[in-house]
Design an enzyme around this catalytic site. Structure first.
Site, mmCIF file in Angstrom:
data_model
loop_
_atom_site.group_PDB
_atom_site.id
_atom_site.type_symbol
_atom_site.label_atom_id
_atom_site.label_comp_id
_atom_site.label_asym_id
_atom_site.label_seq_id
_atom_site.Cartn_x
_atom_site.Cartn_y
_atom_site.Cartn_z
ATOM 1 N N ARG A 81 0.845 -1.191 0.000
ATOM 2 C CA ARG A 81 0.000 0.000 0.000
ATOM 3 C C ARG A 81 0.883 1.245 0.000
ATOM 4 N NH1 ARG A 81 -2.056 0.691 4.364
ATOM 5 N NH2 ARG A 81 -1.394 -1.173 5.466
ATOM 6 N N TYR A 221 -1.345 -3.575 -6.746
ATOM 7 C CA TYR A 221 -1.221 -4.262 -5.458
ATOM 8 C C TYR A 221 -2.562 -4.312 -4.705
ATOM 9 C CZ TYR A 221 -0.322 -5.224 -0.605
ATOM 10 O OH TYR A 221 -0.405 -5.763 0.651
ATOM 11 N N GLY A 222 -2.796 -5.415 -4.035
ATOM 12 C CA GLY A 222 -4.042 -5.697 -3.305
ATOM 13 C C GLY A 222 -4.727 -4.500 -2.670
ATOM 14 N N LYS A 230 -9.729 -2.466 1.468
ATOM 15 C CA LYS A 230 -9.404 -1.354 2.376
ATOM 16 C C LYS A 230 -10.152 -0.071 1.976
ATOM 17 C CE LYS A 230 -6.063 -3.832 4.404
ATOM 18 N NZ LYS A 230 -6.088 -4.350 5.764
ATOM 19 N N HIS A 250 -10.762 -2.485 11.314
ATOM 20 C CA HIS A 250 -9.686 -3.325 10.784
ATOM 21 C C HIS A 250 -9.460 -4.481 11.749
ATOM 22 C CE1 HIS A 250 -5.228 -3.303 9.207
ATOM 23 N NE2 HIS A 250 -5.971 -4.162 8.551
ATOM 24 N N SER A 272 -1.542 -3.697 9.888
ATOM 25 C CA SER A 272 -1.178 -4.625 8.813
ATOM 26 C C SER A 272 0.136 -5.336 9.139
ATOM 27 C CB SER A 272 -1.034 -3.866 7.492
ATOM 28 O OG SER A 272 -2.297 -3.390 7.092
ATOM 29 N N CYS A 274 0.673 -7.515 11.503
ATOM 30 C CA CYS A 274 0.905 -7.659 12.944
ATOM 31 C C CYS A 274 0.117 -8.816 13.549
ATOM 32 C CB CYS A 274 0.585 -6.355 13.659
ATOM 33 S SG CYS A 274 1.754 -5.047 13.248
ATOM 34 N N ASP A 297 -9.575 -9.778 8.612
ATOM 35 C CA ASP A 297 -9.079 -8.434 8.332
ATOM 36 C C ASP A 297 -10.069 -7.322 8.640
ATOM 37 O OD1 ASP A 297 -6.797 -6.947 7.334
ATOM 38 O OD2 ASP A 297 -7.965 -6.469 5.559
ATOM 39 N N ASN A 387 6.349 -8.480 2.092
ATOM 40 C CA ASN A 387 4.899 -8.291 2.011
ATOM 41 C C ASN A 387 4.285 -9.168 0.918
ATOM 42 O OD1 ASN A 387 2.443 -7.046 2.843
ATOM 43 N ND2 ASN A 387 2.514 -5.717 1.045
ATOM 44 N N SER A 388 4.940 -10.287 0.595
ATOM 45 C CA SER A 388 4.333 -11.187 -0.388
ATOM 46 C C SER A 388 3.065 -11.797 0.210
ATOM 47 C CB SER A 388 5.327 -12.272 -0.790
ATOM 48 O OG SER A 388 5.861 -12.914 0.349
ATOM 49 N N ARG A 389 2.140 -12.174 -0.653
ATOM 50 C CA ARG A 389 0.792 -12.508 -0.188
ATOM 51 C C ARG A 389 0.244 -13.765 -0.837
ATOM 52 N NH1 ARG A 389 -1.650 -8.878 3.761
ATOM 53 N NH2 ARG A 389 -0.092 -7.249 3.933
ATOM 54 N N ARG A 420 2.909 -4.237 17.365
ATOM 55 C CA ARG A 420 4.265 -4.771 17.498
ATOM 56 C C ARG A 420 5.069 -3.813 18.333
ATOM 57 N NH1 ARG A 420 6.703 -8.307 13.555
ATOM 58 N NH2 ARG A 420 4.956 -8.948 12.271
ATOM 59 N N GLY A 516 0.064 -20.418 18.103
ATOM 60 C CA GLY A 516 -0.895 -21.265 18.827
ATOM 61 C C GLY A 516 -0.908 -21.014 20.328
HETATM 62 P P1 GDP Z 1 -1.980 -9.349 9.417
HETATM 63 O O1 GDP Z 1 -1.471 -8.578 8.246
HETATM 64 O O2 GDP Z 1 -2.341 -8.462 10.575
HETATM 65 O O3 GDP Z 1 -3.070 -10.289 9.067
HETATM 66 O O4 GDP Z 1 -0.751 -10.232 9.969
HETATM 67 P P2 GDP Z 1 -0.393 -11.778 9.756
HETATM 68 O O5 GDP Z 1 -1.221 -12.676 10.608
HETATM 69 O O6 GDP Z 1 -0.383 -12.075 8.308
HETATM 70 O O7 GDP Z 1 1.090 -11.823 10.335
HETATM 71 C C1 GDP Z 1 2.093 -10.947 9.884
HETATM 72 C C2 GDP Z 1 3.445 -11.491 10.278
HETATM 73 O O8 GDP Z 1 3.526 -11.582 11.708
HETATM 74 C C3 GDP Z 1 3.707 -12.881 9.744
HETATM 75 O O9 GDP Z 1 5.038 -12.955 9.309
HETATM 76 C C4 GDP Z 1 3.483 -13.773 10.937
HETATM 77 O O10 GDP Z 1 4.242 -14.950 10.889
HETATM 78 C C5 GDP Z 1 3.887 -12.880 12.115
HETATM 79 N N1 GDP Z 1 3.131 -13.221 13.343
HETATM 80 C C6 GDP Z 1 1.793 -13.416 13.443
HETATM 81 N N2 GDP Z 1 1.450 -13.780 14.710
HETATM 82 C C7 GDP Z 1 2.599 -13.811 15.434
HETATM 83 C C8 GDP Z 1 2.903 -14.124 16.799
HETATM 84 O O11 GDP Z 1 2.041 -14.455 17.618
HETATM 85 N N3 GDP Z 1 4.214 -14.024 17.174
HETATM 86 C C9 GDP Z 1 5.189 -13.662 16.286
HETATM 87 N N4 GDP Z 1 6.439 -13.603 16.727
HETATM 88 N N5 GDP Z 1 4.938 -13.388 14.979
HETATM 89 C C10 GDP Z 1 3.667 -13.449 14.557
HETATM 90 P P1 PGA Z 2 -3.161 -6.583 5.969
HETATM 91 O O1 PGA Z 2 -3.490 -5.607 4.753
HETATM 92 O O2 PGA Z 2 -1.669 -6.565 6.108
HETATM 93 O O3 PGA Z 2 -3.840 -5.899 7.107
HETATM 94 O O4 PGA Z 2 -3.658 -7.947 5.684
HETATM 95 C C1 PGA Z 2 -3.461 -5.886 3.422
HETATM 96 C C2 PGA Z 2 -2.946 -4.681 2.661
HETATM 97 O O5 PGA Z 2 -1.737 -4.419 2.744
HETATM 98 O O6 PGA Z 2 -3.744 -4.021 2.007
HETATM 99 MN MN MN Z 3 -3.967 -10.297 7.171
#
Ligand code: GDP
Ligand code: PGA
Ligand code: MN
Length: 607
Positions: A81, A221-222, A230, A250, A272, A274, A297, A387-389, A420, A516
């Site tokens: 983005r 890009y997405g 978004k 979000h 995003s 996180c 999301d 940020n590959s998806r 984070r 987990g």
């Molecule tokens: P989103 O964009 O908010 O959906 O985030 P994602 O679930 O796709 O996670 C983004 C990055 O954070 C990925 O590389 C995950 O492996 C990492 N991540 C997600 N949950 C955790 C966690 O509980 N601990 C750690 N250390 N990394 C995490």
């Molecule tokens: P996300 O967002 O990282 O919250 O999944 C997707 C995006 O970059 O638009």
């Molecule tokens: Mn996501």
């Protein structure tokens, strides 16, 4: 528009005059060679993906490994983005302030009409009728995206309910819709060869909040181009939600069932990259607990007649961060993508026609990196963009909750905010009440990630994880949150918590194993709601006592747990001037109660 700017011939599969006019006008301006009305059928998917393979945008993956799935690599200038190119073009500048870029709507339209003029030459304009949420919803939320990108069209089919059934319903209802224009900004002159990833150095991602319209240019890009996501479901929907008294957030949505069979629904807002997608599909490590997914999301939430906050996920697919996803961290995502029917962008392509990324098991001996270069385990460069998806249908997720198909959604018991942070923020704590929870959301801070173009790892305030997505004045947005608490019975609203999976030890390692194991935190959260788990009151809120967190079978020293849960008054005192400075940005638009909350925090920290 001038006389020679004619739209190409098309037969209209609708009598909806608003849609016909929109398509005609945009086609006359952008001058595509052809217009294709998307049906959403399997035949159409085959035609689209075949065409994408023919132009080199897609590489078909090995059907024995990933059936009906495709690999794409973007132009390296188009990977995330673009927040500095994203605008809220409200009539008054104040209504976009102070967190958004703004330009007067007329000025922006003039500029963009110039860019769109002839921008689809040599291409097909796809007409994508879509609905965010359920077509049977009380008020279905329709949109029409016009795009010159087959990649975007294929991805939209995964991410949103779209096609003939949606168009027919729009026609039947003579429905209002959000008009969305998207062009990659790469017209083809006669004889000019196409590139695998057409885009433009100039990019604009523009929302017109009063008109409820979206204009996007220059990116495939997405988050910049799949305009239902978004741009509509957050930026435009947040404006609708402000006007109509609901929330467009979000947030992931999950269903948690305890060993005793008690069900709780949890929504969580993290910026995003996180951890939303991972938490949404979490595989609990504690026996007897079960997580099912509703969304990863976006959550649209409204207070129901019963006074509870009901949430639906308006999307139809997952657009997840690939790196870090594996059989251990997110087995449910792996199962979902392994069923096929998915698009992978900016990961590595292996020699046997599969995909790979950093953090996945079994690195291939050799592969092609997202930049198209030979890659091996010894390579110094990453195989995949951070940020590959993966883009995959939500219906393929084995742990999708049955309630996903219910247009009413689910009643939320807890809202988690999180980000984070290497320091300062403990693993989990509970807000004292809704207003305090709003304060926690409004001051949420997180290190920037690769999901947006720009520096990575810089701590910034990201209120409710919505910094790039609030479609109106952010001070008003905080006021809207406060009002939801005021206008409703607080006892029935969700309880608010704050989490941080990303705190580090002195060596830079994560203090908490995450993934987990986060089920232990969810367990504490629901036990707090039911008045069972113990907590210590600290200046920032209620933090678990080490004994109240289920650590059975967890490989973690008592010291590490204590460090993960610690509230260090000095670290928090250092936050105070940052929060003060953040709040000052909003001037008189900041609700006074948030200043009161900051004063309270300062007093509890002793200065
Ligand atoms: P989103 O964009 O908010 O959906 O985030 P994602 O679930 O796709 O996670 C983004 C990055 O954070 C990925 O590389 C995950 O492996 C990492 N991540 C997600 N949950 C955790 C966690 O509980 N601990 C750690 N250390 N990394 C995490
Ligand atoms: P996300 O967002 O990282 O919250 O999944 C997707 C995006 O970059 O638009
Ligand atoms: Mn996501």
């Amino acid at each position: 528009m001038t006389a020679e700017m004619q739209a190409p011939e098309t037969t209209y599969p609708t009598t909806h005059q608003g849609i016909i006019d929109f398509v005609t006008e945009v086609a006359a301006l952008t001058q595509p060679d052809r217009i294709h009305w998307c049906t959403g059928s399997d035949e159409e998917w085959t035609e689209l993906t075949d065409a994408l393979v023919a132009t080199g945008t897609f590489t078909r993956l090995n059907p024995a490994i990933k059936p009906n799935s495709f690999y794409a690599a973007s132009d390296p200038i188009d990977v995330a983005r673009v927040e500095d190119r994203t605008y809220i073009c409200s009539v008054n500048e104040r209504d976009a302030g102070p967190t958004n870029n703004w330009m007067a709507p007329d000025e922006m339209k003039k500029k963009m009409r110039g860019l769109y003029a002839g921008s689809m030459r040599g291409r097909t304009m796809y007409v994508i009728p879509f609905v965010m949420g359920h077509v049977e919803a009380e008020r279905p939320m329709f949109g029409i995206e016009l795009t010159d990108s087959a990649y975007v069209t294929a991805s939209m089919r995964v991410m949103a309910r779209m096609g003939t059934a949606v168009l027919d319903r729009m026609t039947e209802l003579d429905a209002e819709f959000v008009p969305c224009i998207h062009s990659v900004g790469h017209p083809l002159e006669p004889g000019q060869a196409d590139v695998a990833w057409p885009c433009n150095d100039t990019k604009y991602i523009v929302q017109f909040p009063e008109e409820r319209a979206i204009w996007s240019y220059g990116s495939g890009y997405g988050g910049n181009a799949l305009l239902g996501k978004k741009c509509y479901a957050l930026r435009i929907a947040s404006v609708m939600a402000r006007d109509e008294g609901w929330l467009a957030e979000h947030m992931l949505i999950l269903k948690l069932t305890s060993p005793a069979g008690t069900v709780k629904y949890i929504a969580a807002a993290f910026p995003s990259a996180c951890g939303k997608t991972n938490l949404a599909m979490l595989q609990p490590t504690i026996p007897g607990w079960k997580v099912e997914t509703l969304g990863d999301d976006i959550a649209w939430m409204r207070v129901g007649e019963d006074g509870r906050l009901w949430a639906v996920n308006p999307e139809y697919g997952f657009f997840g961060v690939a790196p870090g996803t594996n059989e251990h961290t997110n087995p449910n995502a792996m199962k979902t993508i392994n069923k096929g029917n998915s698009v992978f962008t900016n990961v590595a392509l292996t020699d046997d026609g599969d995909i790979w990324w950093e953090g996945l098991e079994n690195p291939p001996a050799s592969a092609t990196s997202w930049k198209g270069e030979p890659w091996g385990p010894q390579s110094e460069e990453l195989s995949s963009h951070p940020n590959s998806r993966y883009c995959t249908p939500i219906k393929q997720c084995d742990i999708l909750a049955a309630e996903y198909d219910d247009p009413r959604g689910v009643p939320i018991d807890a809202i988690l905010f999180g980000g984070r942070r290497k320091t300062t923020v403990p693993l989990v704590f509970e807000a004292r009440d809704w207003t305090h929870g709003t304060f926690l959301g409004a001051t949420l801070s997180s290190e920037t990630t690769a999901a947006a173009v720009g520096a990575v790892g810089v701590v910034r305030r990201d209120p409710m994880a919505m910094l790039p997505f609030i479609g109106y004045n952010a001070g008003d947005y905080f006021g809207h949150w406060i009002n939801v608490g005021k206008d409703n019975d607080a006892a029935k609203l969700p309880k608010i918590f704050y989490v941080n999976w990303f705190r580090r030890d002195d060596e830079g390692g994560f203090l908490w194993p995450g993934f987990g194991e986060n089920s232990r935190v969810l367990k504490w959260v629901v036990e707090r709601i039911d008045g069972q788990a113990a907590a210590v009151e600290t200046p920032i809120g209620h933090v678990p006592t080490p004994e109240s967190l289920d650590t059975e079978g967890l490989d973690l020293t008592p010291e590490a747990l204590a460090a993960a849960l610690a509230v260090d008054a000095d670290e928090w005192r250092a936050e105070l001037p940052q929060i003060q400075e953040w709040f000052e940005k909003f001037g008189d638009d900041l609700p006074g109660v948030l200043w009161t909350e900051l004063d309270g925090l300062r007093a509890r920290l002793g200065g």
